[in-house]
Design an enzyme around this catalytic site. Structure first.
Site, PDB file in Angstrom:
ATOM      1  N   GLU A 109      71.914  -6.105   4.120  1.00  0.00           N
ATOM      2  CA  GLU A 109      71.351  -6.480   5.418  1.00  0.00           C
ATOM      3  C   GLU A 109      72.183  -7.625   5.990  1.00  0.00           C
ATOM      4  O   GLU A 109      72.908  -8.294   5.274  1.00  0.00           O
ATOM      5  CB  GLU A 109      69.906  -6.971   5.237  1.00  0.00           C
ATOM      6  CG  GLU A 109      68.959  -5.957   4.630  1.00  0.00           C
ATOM      7  CD  GLU A 109      68.653  -4.813   5.575  1.00  0.00           C
ATOM      8  OE1 GLU A 109      68.788  -5.007   6.796  1.00  0.00           O
ATOM      9  OE2 GLU A 109      68.310  -3.720   5.090  1.00  0.00           O
ATOM     10  N   LYS A 172      83.060  -6.273  21.431  1.00  0.00           N
ATOM     11  CA  LYS A 172      82.339  -6.434  22.682  1.00  0.00           C
ATOM     12  C   LYS A 172      81.004  -5.693  22.602  1.00  0.00           C
ATOM     13  O   LYS A 172      80.858  -4.864  21.723  1.00  0.00           O
ATOM     14  CB  LYS A 172      83.193  -5.936  23.837  1.00  0.00           C
ATOM     15  CG  LYS A 172      83.432  -4.424  23.806  1.00  0.00           C
ATOM     16  CD  LYS A 172      83.631  -3.865  25.163  1.00  0.00           C
ATOM     17  CE  LYS A 172      82.828  -2.599  25.293  1.00  0.00           C
ATOM     18  NZ  LYS A 172      82.721  -2.013  26.558  1.00  0.00           N
ATOM     19  N   LYS A 206      96.341  -2.782  24.969  1.00  0.00           N
ATOM     20  CA  LYS A 206      97.146  -1.712  25.585  1.00  0.00           C
ATOM     21  C   LYS A 206      98.528  -2.267  25.925  1.00  0.00           C
ATOM     22  O   LYS A 206      98.645  -3.334  26.545  1.00  0.00           O
ATOM     23  CB  LYS A 206      96.468  -1.213  26.872  1.00  0.00           C
ATOM     24  CG  LYS A 206      95.158  -0.465  26.624  1.00  0.00           C
ATOM     25  CD  LYS A 206      94.616   0.106  27.917  1.00  0.00           C
ATOM     26  CE  LYS A 206      93.193   0.606  27.763  1.00  0.00           C
ATOM     27  NZ  LYS A 206      93.051   1.840  27.028  1.00  0.00           N
ATOM     28  N   GLU A 240      87.353   6.822  35.925  1.00  0.00           N
ATOM     29  CA  GLU A 240      87.117   7.624  34.723  1.00  0.00           C
ATOM     30  C   GLU A 240      86.544   8.971  35.135  1.00  0.00           C
ATOM     31  O   GLU A 240      85.665   9.044  35.997  1.00  0.00           O
ATOM     32  CB  GLU A 240      86.133   6.913  33.800  1.00  0.00           C
ATOM     33  CG  GLU A 240      86.695   5.635  33.232  1.00  0.00           C
ATOM     34  CD  GLU A 240      85.887   5.154  32.043  1.00  0.00           C
ATOM     35  OE1 GLU A 240      86.275   5.467  30.908  1.00  0.00           O
ATOM     36  OE2 GLU A 240      84.857   4.489  32.263  1.00  0.00           O
ATOM     37  N   HIS A 264      87.251  -5.917  30.926  1.00  0.00           N
ATOM     38  CA  HIS A 264      88.597  -5.330  30.987  1.00  0.00           C
ATOM     39  C   HIS A 264      89.327  -5.642  32.309  1.00  0.00           C
ATOM     40  O   HIS A 264      90.487  -6.008  32.328  1.00  0.00           O
ATOM     41  CB  HIS A 264      88.520  -3.815  30.836  1.00  0.00           C
ATOM     42  CG  HIS A 264      87.731  -3.363  29.647  1.00  0.00           C
ATOM     43  ND1 HIS A 264      87.728  -4.047  28.470  1.00  0.00           N
ATOM     44  CD2 HIS A 264      86.905  -2.302  29.462  1.00  0.00           C
ATOM     45  CE1 HIS A 264      86.955  -3.418  27.597  1.00  0.00           C
ATOM     46  NE2 HIS A 264      86.427  -2.360  28.181  1.00  0.00           N
TER      47      HIS A 264
HETATM   48  C1  BG6 Z   1      84.828   0.754  27.070  1.00  0.00           C
HETATM   49  C2  BG6 Z   1      83.609   1.134  27.862  1.00  0.00           C
HETATM   50  O1  BG6 Z   1      84.878  -0.616  26.867  1.00  0.00           O
HETATM   51  O2  BG6 Z   1      85.970   1.138  27.786  1.00  0.00           O
HETATM   52  C3  BG6 Z   1      83.585   2.610  28.166  1.00  0.00           C
HETATM   53  O3  BG6 Z   1      82.440   0.792  27.128  1.00  0.00           O
HETATM   54  C4  BG6 Z   1      84.871   3.008  28.846  1.00  0.00           C
HETATM   55  O4  BG6 Z   1      82.481   2.958  28.971  1.00  0.00           O
HETATM   56  C5  BG6 Z   1      86.055   2.522  28.027  1.00  0.00           C
HETATM   57  O5  BG6 Z   1      84.887   4.425  28.952  1.00  0.00           O
HETATM   58  C6  BG6 Z   1      87.353   2.772  28.773  1.00  0.00           C
HETATM   59  O6  BG6 Z   1      88.413   2.489  27.921  1.00  0.00           O
HETATM   60  P1  BG6 Z   1      89.787   3.268  28.047  1.00  0.00           P
HETATM   61  O7  BG6 Z   1      90.648   2.650  27.016  1.00  0.00           O
HETATM   62  O8  BG6 Z   1      89.492   4.721  27.850  1.00  0.00           O
HETATM   63  O9  BG6 Z   1      90.245   3.001  29.449  1.00  0.00           O
END
Ligand code: BG6
Length: 647
Positions: A109, A172, A206, A240, A264
């Protein structure tokens, strides 16, 4: 790098050994090791490091979670999972076998100290066996509510006092608002120092994001232009195509502002707009990032209303009104009345000397027409007056475009003279593509973070004050949205470009979102399917996006035709004089070409039936493309003939 000690090369991955030192020896304890992150990203990343000779021979992975696994069953599970989630072209069984033999597991735990005392003994034994110099890397792959208790228990069980280094990677989200982030910072820093805490933002892992910094500060030609005097506006776009999928439960308490922007996108913003650091030391860079985020204006409720737009996706329906794909409110674990935003667009202000008055636009959303992350720096235009009396109808802005993903590269757009006797211009580009310049990277993004953490390099991690500064900017948006729940959700169709209000937001400033169109996207339209690259790239450079609401008159009969339209999504109706619908056009159709072809006034009215995403091609570009590509002219003519009996 801080803390790095000379080390012999790793005996993993001898074939692709690099000149970089391997990671530092350590036991890596993953809390939440039976979860998704470990199998999908962490273990494949560690395996990649091993394959590339970047993992220390003295590395041990110690999994800790509530699931009642043993070391044997954990290894067996990882043996299965790695086959699904590794990112190499060829799987190297020898490297994997050696690696997995250093995986251990213990269940327990997070809030029970007795388990931690046992953990301490296990880690010490493994450390001695594999000569890890006492170094321990803790990875919190768990929900934030566990971060505080984990930090406490690690401290109370005496981990802090042992020899070697101790570092904690925290996944995160770091807080769900300003208050919770402040509380989390207090909890994790109660017994540990800021330089031991590594807050993950996977965007910083990245290559293309890291390159924003490298690009800015290793090239001399752009820096003199990098300010309000030469840059008209900057756009950050994260589109996205994916929806919330199985993550509805999490997502509904988050929304795109918390999920993408506050973390991000603000990280990218900081890299792009910060002042030059005094050195490439982690804290020199993070100081400048923090200063930049602290200069972003914290909005009043009136400013939120004026500068921020939110959206939620609705279902995708076919022409009969049948739902083809569900909207957000129909997703699993999402309440049917949810007011959570799946899209947001905003204009931010950076109130400092460099950027005052330069609009900084951000937008991101789920279930959009395409996947693409780009940063577009749009420069001020030269004076049009110079071109008076020439056939040049308008000048385009120069743009510098950072393609973060999926296409990776950098592009500069400028104008060039079209070969011929008169002065005509065409937008063209200079392009650098990662795929052409570098050996393809197979990395997930976590490799570099684990590697640099092992060397004590925190550049790619967020610092406490940075996280707080980002929440300070996001908080008024959250407050305003909570106080005034959206009335018009859902307000964009799945698969579209997003809500029309987002395009109004920039159009009000006399600007437009820059849409990155690729040849693959264009080929979704029948007219362009067989086009060669020269043709497609001319079309791509010339297209201008336009969003229209249902019921907008796009073309009026009798007017002079100056543009043709490509319907990326939606439906328009062609109307006769009495307003009767003569034809309905759909995704992939085009219209408005006849008046351009024949130089006649518009022959019919065209009105949108649904909200529409349109590409506009103006007459000068249309004529040039027709002239250069007879097969395009033929395709357009055929459709026009059939549709309007044009001879
Ligand atoms: C994550 C989010 O932090 O980043 C997701 O929780 C999102 O919802 C993702 O899809 C996007 O990451 P990437 O690397 O695919 O652009």
């Amino acid at each position: 790098m801080p803390d790095s000690e000379p080390q012999v090369l790793s005996s993993y991955g001898v074939e692709s050994q690099t000149t970089d030192l391997p990671s530092q020896p350590c036991v890596m304890v993953i809390f939440g090791a039976s979860g998704d992150l470990t199998k999908r990203l962490l273990v494949p990343a560690i395996y990649n490091l091993a394959c590339d000779g970047l993992l220390s021979d003295n590395f041990v992975l110690f999994g800790y979670a509530r699931s009642e696994l043993t070391t044997e069953t954990f290894r067996a599970q990882m043996n299965e999972d790695i086959k699904k989630f590794h990112t190499r072209q060829k799987f190297d069984q020898d490297v994997w076998d050696k690696l997995v033999s250093r995986f251990y597991y213990m269940f327990g735990e997070c809030d029970d100290l007795t388990y931690f005392e046992k953990l301490k003994i296990e880690v010490a034994n493994l450390g001695a066996k594999y000569k890890t110099n006492g170094n321990v890397l803790f990875y919190f792959a768990m929900a934030p509510r566990f971060f505080g208790p984990l930090c406490d228990n690690l401290y109370k069980s005496g981990f802090r006092e042992s020899e070697g280094w101790r570092r904690i990677i925290v996944e995160k989200p770091f807080g769900t608002d300003l208050e919770s982030a402040l509380k989390l910072n207090r909890e994790v820093l109660a017994h540990w120092d800021e330089n031991q805490i590594y807050r993950v933002d996977h965007y910083l892992g990245k290559e293309t994001v890291q390159n924003l910094l490298a690009f800015r500060f290793s090239n001399g030609i752009f820096e003199p232009l990098w300010n309000k005097n030469y840059i008209d506006n900057i756009q950050f776009n994260v589109s996205e195509e994916v929806d919330v999928g199985a993550r509805g439960g999490y997502y509904d308490s988050s929304g795109v502002l918390r999920d993408m922007m506050q973390n991000h996108m603000f990280q990218m913003l900081a890299y792009l707009c910060m002042e030059q650091p005094g050195s490439f030391e982690p804290d020199a860079i993070r100081n400048e990032k923090a200063k930049l985020l602290q200069a972003v204006r914290v909005y009043t409720p009136e400013e939120v209303q004026r500068y921020v737009v939110r959206g939620q996706y609705g279902p995708q329906v076919d022409e009969t009104g049948t739902v083809i794909k569900a909207g957000y409110r129909q997703e699993k674990d999402v309440p049917s009345e949810s007011r959570t935003e799946t899209y947001a667009a905003a204009r931010f202000h950076i109130d400092n000397w460099r950027w005052e008055g330069t609009p900084i636009y951000l937008r991101s959303g789920k279930a959009l027409w395409k996947r693409g992350t780009e940063v577009v720096v749009e420069f001020k235009k030269p004076p049009q007056a110079l071109f008076r009396g020439t056939p040049v109808p308008q000048l385009h802005a120069n743009r510098l475009i950072f393609h973060v993903q999926p296409y990776q590269g950098i592009e500069v757009q400028f104008q060039a003279k079209v070969p011929g006797p008169t002065l005509q211009l065409q937008p063209v580009n200079m392009r650098f593509s990662y795929a052409e310049a570098f050996k393809a990277s197979r990395y997930t993004g976590y490799e570099v973070m684990l590697y640099s953490c092992s060397h004590g390099d925190a550049t790619l991690f967020s610092r406490g004050d940075l996280v707080e500064a980002a929440w300070r900017v996001a908080q008024p948006l959250l407050d305003y949205w909570e106080a005034t729940p959206a009335e018009n959700f859902p307000n964009y169709a799945r698969g579209s470009w997003g809500p029309k209000e987002a395009s109004n937001l920039v159009e009000r400033d006399g600007r437009r979102w820059f849409e990155v169109v690729t040849a693959d996207l264009l080929k979704r339209v029948a007219l362009f399917q067989d086009g060669d690259m020269l043709f497609l790239s001319q079309v791509i450079q010339a297209l201008r996006p336009r969003m229209a609401e249902a019921g907008e008159m796009i073309i009026r009969k009798g007017e002079i035709g100056r543009e043709m339209y490509l319907l990326a999504r939606g439906e328009v109706e062609v109307l006769d004089d009495s307003g009767k619908v003569m034809k309905i056009l759909k995704d992939g159709d085009f219209f408005g070409e006849v008046a351009l072809l024949m130089s006649t006034p518009r022959m019919a009215n065209v009105r949108t039936r649904t909200s529409c995403d349109l590409f506009v091609l103006n007459k000068v570009d249309f004529n040039r493309i027709l002239h250069d590509h007879p097969q395009f002219a033929q395709g357009v003519m055929e459709v026009a003939k059939e549709r309007y009996s044009v001879k």
